[in-house]
Design an enzyme around this catalytic site. Sequence first.
Site, PDB file in Angstrom:
ATOM      1  N   ALA A  89       6.749  -6.303  -2.236  1.00  0.00           N
ATOM      2  CA  ALA A  89       7.107  -5.266  -1.276  1.00  0.00           C
ATOM      3  C   ALA A  89       7.393  -5.872   0.083  1.00  0.00           C
ATOM      4  O   ALA A  89       7.027  -7.019   0.363  1.00  0.00           O
ATOM      5  CB  ALA A  89       5.975  -4.243  -1.178  1.00  0.00           C
ATOM      6  N   LYS A 148      -3.177 -15.401 -10.368  1.00  0.00           N
ATOM      7  CA  LYS A 148      -2.457 -14.803  -9.238  1.00  0.00           C
ATOM      8  C   LYS A 148      -2.604 -15.669  -7.992  1.00  0.00           C
ATOM      9  O   LYS A 148      -1.670 -15.799  -7.186  1.00  0.00           O
ATOM     10  CB  LYS A 148      -2.980 -13.393  -8.970  1.00  0.00           C
ATOM     11  CG  LYS A 148      -2.313 -12.702  -7.782  1.00  0.00           C
ATOM     12  CD  LYS A 148      -0.846 -12.442  -8.030  1.00  0.00           C
ATOM     13  CE  LYS A 148      -0.160 -11.836  -6.797  1.00  0.00           C
ATOM     14  NZ  LYS A 148      -0.692 -10.504  -6.443  1.00  0.00           N
ATOM     15  N   GLY A 175       0.808  -1.209   0.000  1.00  0.00           N
ATOM     16  CA  GLY A 175       0.000   0.000   0.000  1.00  0.00           C
ATOM     17  C   GLY A 175       0.840   1.257   0.000  1.00  0.00           C
ATOM     18  O   GLY A 175       0.530   2.233  -0.697  1.00  0.00           O
ATOM     19  N   SER A 214       5.108 -12.495   0.837  1.00  0.00           N
ATOM     20  CA  SER A 214       4.370 -11.953   1.990  1.00  0.00           C
ATOM     21  C   SER A 214       4.028 -12.997   3.050  1.00  0.00           C
ATOM     22  O   SER A 214       4.053 -12.694   4.246  1.00  0.00           O
ATOM     23  CB  SER A 214       3.092 -11.262   1.515  1.00  0.00           C
ATOM     24  OG  SER A 214       2.258 -12.176   0.825  1.00  0.00           O
TER      25      SER A 214
END
Length: 308
Positions: free
Chosen positions: A129, A185, A12, A256
């Site tokens: 990320a 995905k 985000g 993640s």
Amino acid sequence: MKVAIAGSGALGCGFGYLLQKNGNAVTLMDYWEDHIQSIRENGLTISINGEVDNAKMTIGKPEEIEDKFDVIFVFTKSMGLRSMMEAIKHTIKEDTQIVCLLNGLGHAQTLSEYVSQKNIIMGTTVWTAGIDAPGVTHFMGQGPVELQNADPSQEEAARKVEALLSEAGLNGVYSEDVHFTIWRKACVNGTMNALCALLDGTIKEVFESSQIDFLLNHIVSEFAQLARTEGVELDVEETIVYLKALALKVGSHYPSMHQDLANRRLTEIDFLNGTVARESEAKGLEAPYCQMITQLIHAKEDVLGISK
């Protein structure tokens, strides 16, 4: 454009930073107090594909935010989507577009409880990320962010968000079949995320394992079997080729789910392999590999003392 990021973890923050850098008014929303205070006091420090910058950004808990937004990107964990939507209801206008790029399956149904189909834009991203410390993140990738409105007749709304992302360097792409993209995905996360979490390795390390072809074939086959019952055709061999190509691009990354376990947070396994196992059983199909992976991840959560 007034943009909110609902769930301002690593991904985000990456989206919010790039959207703000391109001239949009961006507000980050999150619940992690240390992260919020660090960004308020020191700005967001972010590394994007190795280039480091620091930016002042507006951030607060959802209940503290009084503005209403043109576009809200939801970046919560799958299990936190409903509670986040409850918390941000007051920030949603009649024409606010809710963009969902979450991992996992079944999120459009949850969002439809809060906004109409014409206001829901579903999509996927292959950007990766991580959070290095409160207020310090890294963001990597070059791939597309694929989008389509949950109501396919509302193409114009999705096209506007596509342009918003592309202008910010986030490679927005309009999808003619976002359901396929979401399922593919899910395969990425049901393989890379789950296996790296269980084997405690980077994507590169796991995909260099002597067992990777066997594991990918069985896991992807189970995803494809269930997807077919929903009218989505996933070619197993093609999907495996896609996974291996992606692994070469982001091989040094811990995905993640690995980060979640390392930080003693609950994983999203129930919305990935767990969904495949559960829905397959309900439809009279077998998905033993997804079932075992789900049980092993939950067992690891138990060993680490992660409470539900």
